[in-house]
Design a protein around this motif. Structure first.
Motif, PDB file in Angstrom:
ATOM      1  N   THR A 117       0.857  -1.179   0.000  1.00 61.74           N
ATOM      2  CA  THR A 117       0.000   0.000   0.000  1.00 61.74           C
ATOM      3  C   THR A 117       0.898   1.236   0.000  1.00 61.74           C
ATOM      4  O   THR A 117       2.105   1.151   0.245  1.00 61.74           O
ATOM      5  CB  THR A 117      -0.900   0.087   1.254  1.00 61.74           C
ATOM      6  OG1 THR A 117      -0.079   0.147   2.430  1.00 61.74           O
ATOM      7  CG2 THR A 117      -1.837  -1.102   1.346  1.00 61.74           C
ATOM      8  N   GLN A 277      -6.309  -6.051  -1.633  1.00 63.01           N
ATOM      9  CA  GLN A 277      -6.187  -4.604  -1.760  1.00 63.01           C
ATOM     10  C   GLN A 277      -7.466  -3.890  -1.331  1.00 63.01           C
ATOM     11  O   GLN A 277      -7.429  -2.807  -0.755  1.00 63.01           O
ATOM     12  CB  GLN A 277      -5.836  -4.255  -3.205  1.00 63.01           C
ATOM     13  CG  GLN A 277      -4.441  -4.687  -3.621  1.00 63.01           C
ATOM     14  CD  GLN A 277      -3.368  -3.801  -3.033  1.00 63.01           C
ATOM     15  OE1 GLN A 277      -3.261  -2.629  -3.384  1.00 63.01           O
ATOM     16  NE2 GLN A 277      -2.574  -4.338  -2.118  1.00 63.01           N
ATOM     17  N   TYR A 280      -7.390  -3.825   2.452  1.00 63.14           N
ATOM     18  CA  TYR A 280      -6.424  -2.799   2.864  1.00 63.14           C
ATOM     19  C   TYR A 280      -7.059  -1.412   2.783  1.00 63.14           C
ATOM     20  O   TYR A 280      -6.959  -0.591   3.707  1.00 63.14           O
ATOM     21  CB  TYR A 280      -5.207  -2.828   1.938  1.00 63.14           C
ATOM     22  CG  TYR A 280      -3.984  -3.523   2.492  1.00 63.14           C
ATOM     23  CD1 TYR A 280      -3.429  -3.151   3.716  1.00 63.14           C
ATOM     24  CD2 TYR A 280      -3.358  -4.527   1.771  1.00 63.14           C
ATOM     25  CE1 TYR A 280      -2.292  -3.775   4.198  1.00 63.14           C
ATOM     26  CE2 TYR A 280      -2.220  -5.166   2.255  1.00 63.14           C
ATOM     27  CZ  TYR A 280      -1.689  -4.776   3.469  1.00 63.14           C
ATOM     28  OH  TYR A 280      -0.572  -5.397   3.948  1.00 63.14           O
ATOM     29  N   ALA A 281      -7.701  -1.136   1.661  1.00 59.38           N
ATOM     30  CA  ALA A 281      -8.265   0.192   1.432  1.00 59.38           C
ATOM     31  C   ALA A 281      -9.358   0.525   2.440  1.00 59.38           C
ATOM     32  O   ALA A 281      -9.424   1.649   2.962  1.00 59.38           O
ATOM     33  CB  ALA A 281      -8.805   0.283   0.006  1.00 59.38           C
ATOM     34  N   PRO A 288      -4.557   1.684  -2.107  1.00 55.51           N
ATOM     35  CA  PRO A 288      -4.193   0.416  -2.727  1.00 55.51           C
ATOM     36  C   PRO A 288      -3.306   0.660  -3.945  1.00 55.51           C
ATOM     37  O   PRO A 288      -3.339   1.744  -4.537  1.00 55.51           O
ATOM     38  CB  PRO A 288      -5.545  -0.178  -3.132  1.00 55.51           C
ATOM     39  CG  PRO A 288      -6.426   1.013  -3.339  1.00 55.51           C
ATOM     40  CD  PRO A 288      -5.973   2.038  -2.321  1.00 55.51           C
ATOM     41  N   THR A 293      -7.907  -0.863  -8.629  1.00 51.22           N
ATOM     42  CA  THR A 293      -8.452  -0.751  -7.278  1.00 51.22           C
ATOM     43  C   THR A 293      -8.494   0.724  -6.867  1.00 51.22           C
ATOM     44  O   THR A 293      -7.691   1.526  -7.332  1.00 51.22           O
ATOM     45  CB  THR A 293      -7.621  -1.548  -6.263  1.00 51.22           C
ATOM     46  OG1 THR A 293      -6.244  -1.132  -6.339  1.00 51.22           O
ATOM     47  CG2 THR A 293      -7.709  -3.036  -6.543  1.00 51.22           C
TER      48      THR A 293
END
Length: 333
Positions: A117, A277, A280-281, A288, A293
């Motif tokens: 990231t 991803q 994560y976002a 990401p 994404t």
């Protein structure tokens, strides 16, 4: 002989399969990555054993040597990733997923570290005391108009060192030293605390602007006490005069003696995948990196920016110079 073979086969059939596992040493706080590990285990059946370390990762890996159980190290900031690599504690890895979803600029050229990231190093500005357009560049932070108005964490912290390294990259050592002296002269107080502590100081009226990472805004908004701090500031994306907005990374490296390398590769491929991803976002308020994404709705609301094109490996190489300059100007003094 026939009876022995039959008995041995029966034992093999009855023996339970050995569960796959991955052992991770992480500088990332557990609450930031546990949702990712949980999703990975649910999808693959591979268990993740997470060891959170506040400091001393390199020393621990060196002490454990070839007996280390660690497969992967997770950390933030390019300088920390590079430090593990420079200590000869990692091995290069590659995969179709990593090659496809991690941009070239976010890989170690030799494959020893890979970003997962990014985050922008931005300015938090008081909504009451700083007007729109008043902050435009990182160079501008050394201007006398900010005298007594800036708060930062320690100049020797990895995040600040990376920004100084970027300043060296763009303008050279002499300029970067002068810039550090200018920012120090503009400080409202001795450098202290983390990025959130600087925003609290703005809320309390101790300073008007601070330097911080974008994702801290998301963390503050989720905290009942800190939300008031977050609401007192807005995010500004400065640029270098000849570049874009400074970005850094969170990422991973495979340890040199990873005992579960195959399972570990499954984990990093998952984290680099669109599904990983996306988590994560949403959960970490970071950007990401996989093509196609997008950041979360909250992160997108903070505005857009053009990332600086400085190669992160080049910035990592400038870390010793940045530290030396920071100490020469006695930034924390």
């Amino acid at each position: 002989m026939k009876r022995l073979c039959t008995a041995a086969l029966a034992v093999l059939i009855a023996a339970p399969a050995i569960a796959e596992e991955v052992n991770v040493y992480s500088y990332r706080q557990p609450e930031l990555i546990e949702p990712l590990m949980t999703a990975f285990t649910e999808e693959t059946g591979v268990d993740v054993n997470l060891v959170y370390l506040n400091t001393g990762m390199i020393e621990r890996l060196k002490a454990e040597g070839t007996r280390s159980p660690a497969d992967l190290v997770f950390t933030v900031d390019i300088s920390r990733l590079a430090a593990v690599v420079d200590a000869d504690l990692t091995q290069p890895v590659s995969s179709e997923m990593l090659d496809k979803n991690v941009p070239d600029a976010l890989h170690d050229p030799a494959g020893h570290w890979h970003a997962l990231t990014t985050r922008a190093r931005i300015v938090y500005a008081s909504k009451e005391r700083v007007s729109d357009g008043e902050v435009t560049t990182y160079e501008d932070l050394a201007d006398e108009k900010w005298k007594g108005r800036i708060c930062t964490r320690s100049g020797t912290h990895a995040y600040m060192v990376a920004l100084t390294s970027a300043m060296i990259h763009h303008h050279g050592e002499a300029y970067a030293k002068e810039w550090l002296e200018g920012v120090k002269a503009n400080l409202a107080r001795k450098p202290q605390g983390n990025d959130r502590a600087q925003v609290k100081a703005i809320w309390a009226g101790e300073c008007d602007i601070s330097i911080g990472n974008t994702y801290y805004m998301g963390l503050m908004l989720k905290d009942e006490e800190q939300k008031e701090w977050a609401d007192s500031v807005r995010i500004v994306f400065p640029t270098f005069e000849d570049g874009g907005t400074h970005v850094n990374v969170s990422g991973f490296a495979m340890t040199a003696n990873a005992p579960n390398k195959e399972a570990a590769m499954k984990l990093v491929d998952f984290l680099a995948s669109p599904r990983g991803q996306e988590i994560y976002a949403e959960d970490n308020n970071e950007y990401p990196i996989a093509p196609g994404t997008s950041p979360s709705e909250l992160v997108a609301s903070w505005g857009s920016f053009t990332p600086d094109d400085a190669n992160l490996a080049d910035l990592a190489a400038l870390r010793p110079v940045a530290l030396r300059l920071t100490e020469e100007v006695d930034y924390d003094g």
